[in-house]
Design a protein around this motif. Structure first.
Motif, PDB file in Angstrom:
ATOM      1  N   UNK A  53     -18.577 -13.099  -9.182  1.00 27.95           N
ATOM      2  CA  UNK A  53     -17.757 -11.918  -8.927  1.00 27.95           C
ATOM      3  C   UNK A  53     -17.175 -12.019  -7.523  1.00 27.95           C
ATOM      4  N   UNK A  54     -15.963 -11.479  -7.352  1.00 23.15           N
ATOM      5  CA  UNK A  54     -15.288 -11.558  -6.058  1.00 23.15           C
ATOM      6  C   UNK A  54     -14.356 -10.368  -5.905  1.00 23.15           C
ATOM      7  N   UNK A  55     -13.809 -10.204  -4.721  1.00 26.34           N
ATOM      8  CA  UNK A  55     -12.903  -9.085  -4.454  1.00 26.34           C
ATOM      9  C   UNK A  55     -11.633  -9.176  -5.281  1.00 26.34           C
ATOM     10  N   UNK A  56     -11.296 -10.377  -5.799  1.00 21.34           N
ATOM     11  CA  UNK A  56     -10.108 -10.510  -6.633  1.00 21.34           C
ATOM     12  C   UNK A  56     -10.448 -10.666  -8.110  1.00 21.34           C
ATOM     13  N   UNK A  57     -11.704 -10.370  -8.503  1.00 20.15           N
ATOM     14  CA  UNK A  57     -12.059 -10.321  -9.923  1.00 20.15           C
ATOM     15  C   UNK A  57     -11.287  -9.199 -10.597  1.00 20.15           C
ATOM     16  N   UNK A 207       3.898  -2.447  -3.341  1.00 22.25           N
ATOM     17  CA  UNK A 207       2.632  -2.574  -2.624  1.00 22.25           C
ATOM     18  C   UNK A 207       2.024  -3.979  -2.728  1.00 22.25           C
ATOM     19  N   UNK A 208       2.636  -4.842  -3.527  1.00 27.55           N
ATOM     20  CA  UNK A 208       2.084  -6.183  -3.685  1.00 27.55           C
ATOM     21  C   UNK A 208       0.814  -6.223  -4.516  1.00 27.55           C
ATOM     22  N   UNK A 209       0.646  -5.261  -5.436  1.00 27.86           N
ATOM     23  CA  UNK A 209      -0.536  -5.213  -6.299  1.00 27.86           C
ATOM     24  C   UNK A 209      -0.289  -6.118  -7.508  1.00 27.86           C
ATOM     25  N   UNK A 210      -0.425  -7.417  -7.304  1.00 27.94           N
ATOM     26  CA  UNK A 210      -0.037  -8.406  -8.307  1.00 27.94           C
ATOM     27  C   UNK A 210      -0.973  -8.445  -9.506  1.00 27.94           C
ATOM     28  N   UNK A 211      -2.183  -7.998  -9.336  1.00 28.35           N
ATOM     29  CA  UNK A 211      -3.170  -8.075 -10.423  1.00 28.35           C
ATOM     30  C   UNK A 211      -3.375  -6.750 -11.139  1.00 28.35           C
ATOM     31  N   UNK A 212      -2.493  -5.779 -10.905  1.00 35.70           N
ATOM     32  CA  UNK A 212      -2.628  -4.458 -11.522  1.00 35.70           C
ATOM     33  C   UNK A 212      -1.557  -4.278 -12.583  1.00 35.70           C
ATOM     34  N   UNK A 213      -1.969  -3.947 -13.800  1.00 34.38           N
ATOM     35  CA  UNK A 213      -1.022  -3.748 -14.886  1.00 34.38           C
ATOM     36  C   UNK A 213      -1.747  -3.517 -16.187  1.00 34.38           C
ATOM     37  N   UNK A 214      -1.009  -3.597 -17.286  1.00 36.77           N
ATOM     38  CA  UNK A 214      -1.576  -3.326 -18.606  1.00 36.77           C
ATOM     39  C   UNK A 214      -1.915  -4.594 -19.371  1.00 36.77           C
ATOM     40  N   UNK A 215      -1.651  -5.757 -18.788  1.00 37.77           N
ATOM     41  CA  UNK A 215      -1.974  -7.034 -19.434  1.00 37.77           C
ATOM     42  C   UNK A 215      -2.303  -8.047 -18.350  1.00 37.77           C
ATOM     43  N   UNK A 216      -3.208  -8.974 -18.662  1.00 40.92           N
ATOM     44  CA  UNK A 216      -3.576 -10.042 -17.738  1.00 40.92           C
ATOM     45  C   UNK A 216      -2.830 -11.304 -18.158  1.00 40.92           C
ATOM     46  N   UNK A 217      -2.094 -11.887 -17.228  1.00 42.15           N
ATOM     47  CA  UNK A 217      -1.327 -13.089 -17.537  1.00 42.15           C
ATOM     48  C   UNK A 217      -2.268 -14.259 -17.830  1.00 42.15           C
ATOM     49  N   UNK A 259      -6.287   5.294 -19.174  1.00 39.01           N
ATOM     50  CA  UNK A 259      -7.356   4.319 -18.985  1.00 39.01           C
ATOM     51  C   UNK A 259      -7.005   2.891 -19.300  1.00 39.01           C
ATOM     52  N   UNK A 260      -5.728   2.512 -19.235  1.00 37.04           N
ATOM     53  CA  UNK A 260      -5.330   1.194 -19.713  1.00 37.04           C
ATOM     54  C   UNK A 260      -5.105   0.125 -18.678  1.00 37.04           C
ATOM     55  N   UNK A 261      -5.195   0.445 -17.389  1.00 36.58           N
ATOM     56  CA  UNK A 261      -4.874  -0.541 -16.368  1.00 36.58           C
ATOM     57  C   UNK A 261      -6.037  -1.500 -16.105  1.00 36.58           C
ATOM     58  N   UNK A 262      -5.669  -2.715 -15.687  1.00 41.31           N
ATOM     59  CA  UNK A 262      -6.616  -3.615 -15.046  1.00 41.31           C
ATOM     60  C   UNK A 262      -6.221  -3.715 -13.580  1.00 41.31           C
ATOM     61  N   UNK A 263      -7.195  -4.050 -12.734  1.00 40.05           N
ATOM     62  CA  UNK A 263      -6.898  -4.197 -11.320  1.00 40.05           C
ATOM     63  C   UNK A 263      -8.036  -4.958 -10.661  1.00 40.05           C
ATOM     64  N   UNK A 264      -7.972  -5.102  -9.361  1.00 40.80           N
ATOM     65  CA  UNK A 264      -9.026  -5.732  -8.569  1.00 40.80           C
ATOM     66  C   UNK A 264      -9.431  -4.787  -7.443  1.00 40.80           C
ATOM     67  N   UNK A 265     -10.558  -5.077  -6.828  1.00 43.22           N
ATOM     68  CA  UNK A 265     -10.985  -4.266  -5.686  1.00 43.22           C
ATOM     69  C   UNK A 265      -9.953  -4.331  -4.568  1.00 43.22           C
ATOM     70  N   UNK A 266      -9.379  -5.488  -4.345  1.00 42.20           N
ATOM     71  CA  UNK A 266      -8.390  -5.629  -3.273  1.00 42.20           C
ATOM     72  C   UNK A 266      -7.105  -4.884  -3.594  1.00 42.20           C
ATOM     73  N   UNK A 267      -6.636  -4.986  -4.838  1.00 40.75           N
ATOM     74  CA  UNK A 267      -5.436  -4.250  -5.228  1.00 40.75           C
ATOM     75  C   UNK A 267      -5.659  -2.748  -5.092  1.00 40.75           C
TER      76      UNK A 267
END
Length: 389
Positions: A53-57, A207-217, A259-267
């Protein structure tokens, strides 16, 4: 970044060592310093078992999506596209001329007319008149009817919702969850984009929140943690609820603001830092200061709290801003009055405490399903505040 106190790490490690979750991340930011603790791995088995696990998980956010949705809506207020007190039926005709149950627990055909139209303010304060209705199946008709509104494309979903009566008059009481999904449909129609596109253009992109959205690339799926839930047939042992190649690996039928977003601790820290900065981060203004103030202020009346139907006593020390809770009274170690944030179904949680200049973000992937053994109730706040003290 430097490690936080042994107390916080020990708390996280305990949850991993006991098998409650395979891994956890806690991020505590205070006065310009960011402290991160990450323990365990992305999964109990499979490829994720060898990935720390990491801050960008990447994690499924559950209801921690809701504050981001509210912020996106407020960008439309800031630019004049929407008005807080304008009826939403101009863009959501499915919600025009609504009826209201004469008895919230009574038959669906015993209704009266709504005494006012639904507004964006109703949506953001969760007082539009409908939402989650806690009830055993077969005991409350509107609860069964709302539960039957399935995962559909946005227009079809809203048609089904709008065909049902409201359990309560608009503005009468706080009701959870549904308002965030309606807000997402409203944002899509107001912008002429999909909800996900609008979110990227107005919040995540700036905001540069590249890992936040409704699907993971595809290239990021190796950072998506496996989600687990409680198995009541095995004394609460965790079982897989969603793997990295599951629901979030492909576009969603309904992009759920609830409740549909994914994100990271850093985002998520980036989002929280923008709010803490009065709507600005690194010189980029995303929201007006007035909108941030509205989002982070308790808007509920005592009556709306009393009849909310949520967890008993919940609003004794909490209020509701726009899409998030606001702490009104300190009764335990942790966030002080004026703090704001919200947890999520999979064990994610965020609160910002302006008085302490502290933001705390916790990530894990264990659906609680009624099990309240989450960090929020297990001493995490005391440990996090000790870490920054």
């Amino acid at each position: 970044m430097r490690c936080v106190t042994a107390r916080l790490r020990a708390l996280l490690q305990h949850e991993v060592d006991t098998g409650f979750v395979p891994g956890m991340v806690a991020l505590v930011a205070r006065r310009g310093e960011v402290h991160v603790e990450a323990v365990g791995n992305l999964a109990f088995d499979g490829a994720g078992a060898g990935t720390p696990m990491a801050a960008d998980t990447i994690c499924r956010m559950g209801s921690t999506s809701k504050p981001v949705v509210a912020a996106c809506a407020m960008t439309l207020v800031d630019d004049g596209t929407l008005g807080l007190d304008d009826p939403v039926d101009r863009l959501l005709p499915e919600l025009a001329d609504m009826t209201v149950l004469a008895d919230p627990a009574g038959p669906l055909d015993d209704v009266v007319a709504a005494d006012r139209p639904i507004t964006l303010r109703h949506l953001l304060t969760y007082t539009l008149g409908t939402g989650m209705v806690p009830a055993e199946p077969g005991t409350v008709p509107i609860a069964d009817a709302l539960a039957a509104v399935g995962e559909l494309p946005p227009d079809a979903w809203l048609r089904q919702l709008g065909a049902l009566p409201l359990p309560h008059q608009p503005g009468e009481r706080w009701m959870y969850d549904t308002a965030a999904n309606v807000t997402g449909v409203l944002i899509a129609r107001a912008t002429g984009r999909t909800f996900g596109e609008a979110l990227r253009e107005r919040i995540c992109g700036p905001l540069g929140m590249r890992d936040t959205g409704f699907v993971v690339e595809p290239g990021s799926l190796d950072r998506l943690a496996t989600a687990y839930e409680r198995d009541n047939d095995t004394n609460g042992a965790p079982v897989v609820e969603d793997r990295p190649d599951g629901r979030w690996s492909r576009p969603q039928v309904f992009e759920s603001g609830g409740g549909g977003l994914v994100s990271t601790a850093l985002d998520y820290l980036t989002f929280a830092s923008m709010l803490r900065g009065g709507g600005t981060l690194n010189g980029e203004r995303v929201l007006s200061e007035a909108s941030v103030a509205l989002m982070t202020t308790d808007h509920l009346t005592p009556q709306q709290k009393t009849v909310s139907g949520f967890w008993s006593g919940y609003f004794d020390d909490m209020g509701w801003g726009f899409g998030m809770a606001v702490v009104t009274r300190r009764t335990r170690p942790g966030p002080s009055p004026g703090s704001y944030g919200w947890p999520g179904f999979y064990g994610t949680v965020w609160y910002t405490d302006p008085a302490e200049d502290t933001t705390t973000v916790v990530m894990m992937q264990r659906a609680h399903s009624g099990d309240q053994r989450l960090p929020l109730w297990a001493g995490l706040w005391a440990a996090a505040y000790d870490a920054t003290g």
